[in-house]
Design an enzyme around this catalytic site. Structure first.
Site, PDB file in Angstrom:
ATOM      1  N   CYS A   1      44.343  30.623 -22.781  1.00 54.82           N
ATOM      2  CA  CYS A   1      43.059  30.405 -23.454  1.00 54.82           C
ATOM      3  C   CYS A   1      42.319  29.208 -22.873  1.00 54.82           C
ATOM      4  CB  CYS A   1      43.296  30.132 -24.929  1.00 54.82           C
ATOM      5  SG  CYS A   1      44.337  31.341 -25.735  1.00 54.82           S
TER       6      CYS A   1
ATOM      7  N   ARG B   1      41.309  31.195 -15.699  1.00 57.27           N
ATOM      8  CA  ARG B   1      42.597  30.914 -16.335  1.00 57.27           C
ATOM      9  C   ARG B   1      43.257  32.184 -16.887  1.00 57.27           C
ATOM     10  NH1 ARG B   1      43.300  25.632 -18.476  1.00 57.27           N
ATOM     11  NH2 ARG B   1      44.281  26.593 -20.280  1.00 57.27           N
TER      12      ARG B   1
ATOM     13  N   TRP C   1      43.448  34.442 -24.653  1.00 53.15           N
ATOM     14  CA  TRP C   1      44.512  35.193 -23.982  1.00 53.15           C
ATOM     15  C   TRP C   1      45.492  35.549 -25.087  1.00 53.15           C
ATOM     16  CZ3 TRP C   1      49.819  34.418 -22.748  1.00 53.15           C
ATOM     17  CH2 TRP C   1      50.297  35.135 -21.637  1.00 53.15           C
TER      18      TRP C   1
ATOM     19  N   ASN D   1      43.824  26.429 -28.543  1.00 51.82           N
ATOM     20  CA  ASN D   1      44.777  26.783 -27.482  1.00 51.82           C
ATOM     21  C   ASN D   1      46.159  26.382 -27.959  1.00 51.82           C
ATOM     22  OD1 ASN D   1      42.643  27.480 -25.902  1.00 51.82           O
ATOM     23  ND2 ASN D   1      43.066  26.034 -24.257  1.00 51.82           N
ATOM     24  N   GLY D   2      47.163  27.175 -27.603  1.00 44.73           N
ATOM     25  CA  GLY D   2      48.532  26.839 -28.003  1.00 44.73           C
ATOM     26  C   GLY D   2      49.052  27.816 -29.032  1.00 44.73           C
TER      27      GLY D   2
ATOM     28  N   GLU E   1      58.086  33.458  -2.182  1.00 41.13           N
ATOM     29  CA  GLU E   1      56.673  33.190  -2.482  1.00 41.13           C
ATOM     30  C   GLU E   1      55.786  34.355  -2.010  1.00 41.13           C
ATOM     31  OE1 GLU E   1      54.930  31.421  -4.279  1.00 41.13           O
ATOM     32  OE2 GLU E   1      52.944  31.330  -3.379  1.00 41.13           O
TER      33      GLU E   1
ATOM     34  N   LYS F   1      53.318  36.477  -4.407  1.00 43.92           N
ATOM     35  CA  LYS F   1      51.872  36.639  -4.176  1.00 43.92           C
ATOM     36  C   LYS F   1      51.480  38.110  -4.240  1.00 43.92           C
ATOM     37  CE  LYS F   1      50.488  33.580  -4.762  1.00 43.92           C
ATOM     38  NZ  LYS F   1      51.260  32.455  -5.059  1.00 43.92           N
TER      39      LYS F   1
ATOM     40  N   GLU G   1      51.571  39.435  -7.786  1.00 50.41           N
ATOM     41  CA  GLU G   1      50.530  38.864  -8.644  1.00 50.41           C
ATOM     42  C   GLU G   1      49.187  39.549  -8.493  1.00 50.41           C
ATOM     43  OE1 GLU G   1      51.359  34.167  -9.404  1.00 50.41           O
ATOM     44  OE2 GLU G   1      50.917  34.714  -7.346  1.00 50.41           O
TER      45      GLU G   1
ATOM     46  N   HIS H   1      74.283  42.614   0.019  1.00 50.24           N
ATOM     47  CA  HIS H   1      75.003  42.574  -1.256  1.00 50.24           C
ATOM     48  C   HIS H   1      74.221  43.269  -2.374  1.00 50.24           C
ATOM     49  CE1 HIS H   1      77.932  39.981   0.582  1.00 50.24           C
ATOM     50  NE2 HIS H   1      76.971  39.165   0.980  1.00 50.24           N
TER      51      HIS H   1
ATOM     52  N   LYS I   1      46.286  30.897 -15.220  1.00 54.35           N
ATOM     53  CA  LYS I   1      46.343  29.849 -14.209  1.00 54.35           C
ATOM     54  C   LYS I   1      47.212  28.687 -14.684  1.00 54.35           C
ATOM     55  CE  LYS I   1      45.305  27.702 -10.475  1.00 54.35           C
ATOM     56  NZ  LYS I   1      46.164  28.146  -9.367  1.00 54.35           N
TER      57      LYS I   1
END
Ligand code: G6P
Length: 609
Positions: free
Chosen positions: A2, A27, A75, A101-102, A482, A486, A489, A505, A604
């Site tokens: 948020c 965000r 969000w 927010n939270g 990474e 990416k 995402e 393995h 974000k």
């Protein structure tokens, strides 16, 4: 996550709020809303989806005379995305409006309590209890500030609130506990935001509220008290980001712009710190703890997401350059494990935003156990930057793309510098080769970026696959992780990063002509081992796309496609191997038709657990 925006002052508030909400869009959110004080009452508008939908719904109101307002991008956590669940929320009288927010952890209990006291709720959110709770306390006490403080005493969890009260048209209230909130100081007006990047272009003077602080903001004054009603003296900080850094410029997406900023990002992280002539790394932010750092026995790096993968590269760097045993923890795991702490362990938090809830909690735990804590943080003045004992700023400018790219490059740079700084060889000529090579990295990244159209064409070929294995060894193992992150995402392709040695393995079971491998095959100490892995993949008809070192002829006999990167020394390879993977993810994501700046379900800055 948020986003919060607030305004009080001489201008019309609505255009400022809409602008702020647009700046917070990156965000991640699913609905948005505003509440403005106009014509003697508070008016509210909410909508599901993008801010531009809200903006359209407000087109007839945009010129309303209003000098006070709050806005929010939500969000969803409690309750699905809907107009009813979107913020701002209000009390039974529609007097008090709150954006939040939270997470309010005891909201069920408080909702029951308030329902029993005849409060009517319309949303599924935890936030809605806040205006009702204040309303409830106002029944027995007419002072808004006291009612607010009483309400806060009952709320458990993490929160940043912006609140307006229709009976107080000249005040914007802000409350912070474990969720970031920043006041921007203007001239004849003041701003409020959950993220300083939303204030870029409005003001450079900001106050980060601390946990347990309440600000009463008017157009000319900011009065901050703590939950014990004592006045506090907040520090005013200078935000050095400029508007251009927070805009896309000629790029189609922030993600692409930020990948292209790579060379400049390395330079700005090195500036004033790498003293090649003296073979010395100077890190001003660590000077105050320099004596303690001489006694380090072990390093524990704490981070999440992309910052975690940069930390894994750091682990190799610290061990090879500084000879310090190092371990990297997911901050979310570190905070709950029961490991014994060795004395003289130093904890390093790595965070672009400086606000990630798990990283913050992990660093607090390290402090509780008496460890010295350092930060590698991009956002100046953020909570992690403030709470660590010392640290180094990235100076990478605001990162807007949800999928972190330039911050990763910057973190690699700082980690390399820090490894030298902590080594016994700092100041000795043995660093010469490393320093000279480090100085060439920006130019070498540039040559990779110059070949972006080649990567774009390869992305066209590979965009059809639904699975990908990313393989690397040693310094390129974290880069495989990474690279896979990416791709996941921004393109929603299932991608798995794997240490090449571990492939047999388990992951090799997946290899087929429908399951390609992105292999990072640099000319380094593990080249032969990587070739063996590629043979194994080829024997199972797996398509291979390799990131390899310029001049490597053998790789073309094994891989279906190769993207070459310039040669560098092994410990700096990640700088050059990650950039093609960032470009690959970007092009595959856009070619599959996605808005890579707004990946689904992601945020974000993750300021809740
Ligand atoms: C979120 C972001 C990632 C980021 C991670 C850690 O998940 O989407 O891009 O790497 O948080 O963020 P930090 O600000 O602590 O580096």
């Amino acid at each position: 996550m948020c986003g919060i925006i607030g305004y009080i002052g001489k201008e019309k508030s609505l255009p400022i709020l809409i602008d702020g909400l647009k700046a917070l869009e990156y965000r991640g959110y699913d609905s948005a809303g505003v509440a403005i004080f106009s014509n003697g009452k508070i008016q509210v508008k909410k909508s599901v989806g993008q801010v531009k939908i809200l903006e359209k719904a407000l087109k007839n109101d945009i010129d309303l005379v209003s000098h006070l307002g709050i806005g929010h991008t939500r969000w969803a956590t409690h309750g699905m995305p809907s107009e009813t669940n979107a913020h701002p929320h209000s009390d039974c009288q529609n007097r008090i409006f709150v954006v939040h927010n939270g997470i309010i952890e005891n909201y069920r209990e408080l909702k029951e309590y308030l329902k029993n006291r005849k409060h009517i709720f319309i949303s599924d959110t935890d936030t809605e209890i806040v205006p009702h709770l204040i309303e409830d306390f106002l029944k027995s006490n007419h002072d808004f500030n006291i009612a607010l403080l009483d309400a806060l005493k009952m709320i458990k969890g993490a929160y940043a609130f912006a609140i307006i009260d229709s009976k107080n048209p000249n005040t914007l209230y802000a409350v912070k506990f474990s969720s970031p909130l920043v006041i921007g100081i203007g001239k004849g007006d003041n701003f409020l935001a959950s993220d300083p990047s939303a204030l870029v272009g409005k003001t450079k003077d900001i106050i980060y509220l601390k946990d347990g602080e309440i600000a009463e903001i008017t157009k000319d004054n900011i009065n901050v008290i703590n939950f014990e009603k004592q006045k506090t003296s907040p520090e005013i900080m200078r935000l050095e980001w400029d508007l251009e850094q927070a805009q896309k410029g000629n790029y189609a997406h922030f993600m692409l712009k930020e990948i292209f900023e790579g060379p400049e990002i390395v330079l700005s992280a090195l500036r004033g710190r790498l003293k090649t002539k003296e073979n010395l790394v100077k890190l001003g932010g660590l000077e105050q703890v320099a004596d303690k750092l001489k006694k380090i026995k072990r390093l524990s790096i704490l981070a999440c997401g992309t910052s975690y993968y940069a930390s894994l590269v750091g682990e190799y760097l610290f061990e090879e350059i500084a000879k310090i045993p190092t371990e990297v923890h997911f901050a979310s795991e570190f905070r709950y494990r029961e490991e014994p702490f060795e004395k003289e362990t130093v904890a390093i938090a790595i965070s672009q935003s400086g606000e990630t809830a798990d990283t913050l909690a992990a660093i607090r735990k390290a402090k509780e156990h008496g460890l010295l804590t350092l930060g590698i943080v991009n956002t100046v003045g953020s909570t992690i930057a403030r709470e660590t004992d010392a640290g180094v700023y990235n100076h990478a400018g605001p990162e807007i793309g949800v999928a972190s790219t330039k911050a990763f490059i910057s973190q690699l740079t700082i980690l390399t510098l820090m490894a030298v700084y902590l080594s016994k060889s700092n100041g000795h000529s043995s660093n010469n080769a490393l320093f000279q090579e480090l100085e060439k990295i920006p130019e070498k990244i540039k040559t990779i970026l110059d070949k972006c159209s080649q990567m774009e064409a390869l992305a066209e070929k590979y965009k059809k696959y639904e699975n990908f294995l990313f393989l690397g060894r040693k310094y390129n193992y974290p880069i495989a992780l990474e690279g896979a992150l990416k791709l996941k995402e921004v393109s929603y392709i299932h991608a798995e990063g794997c240490s090449a040695g571990e492939m047999k393995h388990g992951p090799i079971a997946m290899i087929s002509e429908k399951f390609p491998t992105m292999a990072i095959v640099s000319q380094n100490s593990v080249l032969e081992k990587m070739f063996s892995n590629l043979e194994e993949i080829k024997a199972r008809k797996g398509p291979i796309f390799a990131i390899a070192t310029e001049g490597d002829k053998e790789i073309t006999t094994l891989a279906d496609d190769v993207f070459f990167v310039p040669k560098t020394i092994e410990l700096l390879e990640p700088f050059l191997t990650v950039v093609p993977l960032q470009l690959f993810a970007y092009y595959v994501g856009t070619k599959r038709g996605f808005d890579v700046d707004k990946p689904r379900n992601l945020a974000k800055s993750v300021t809740v657990e």
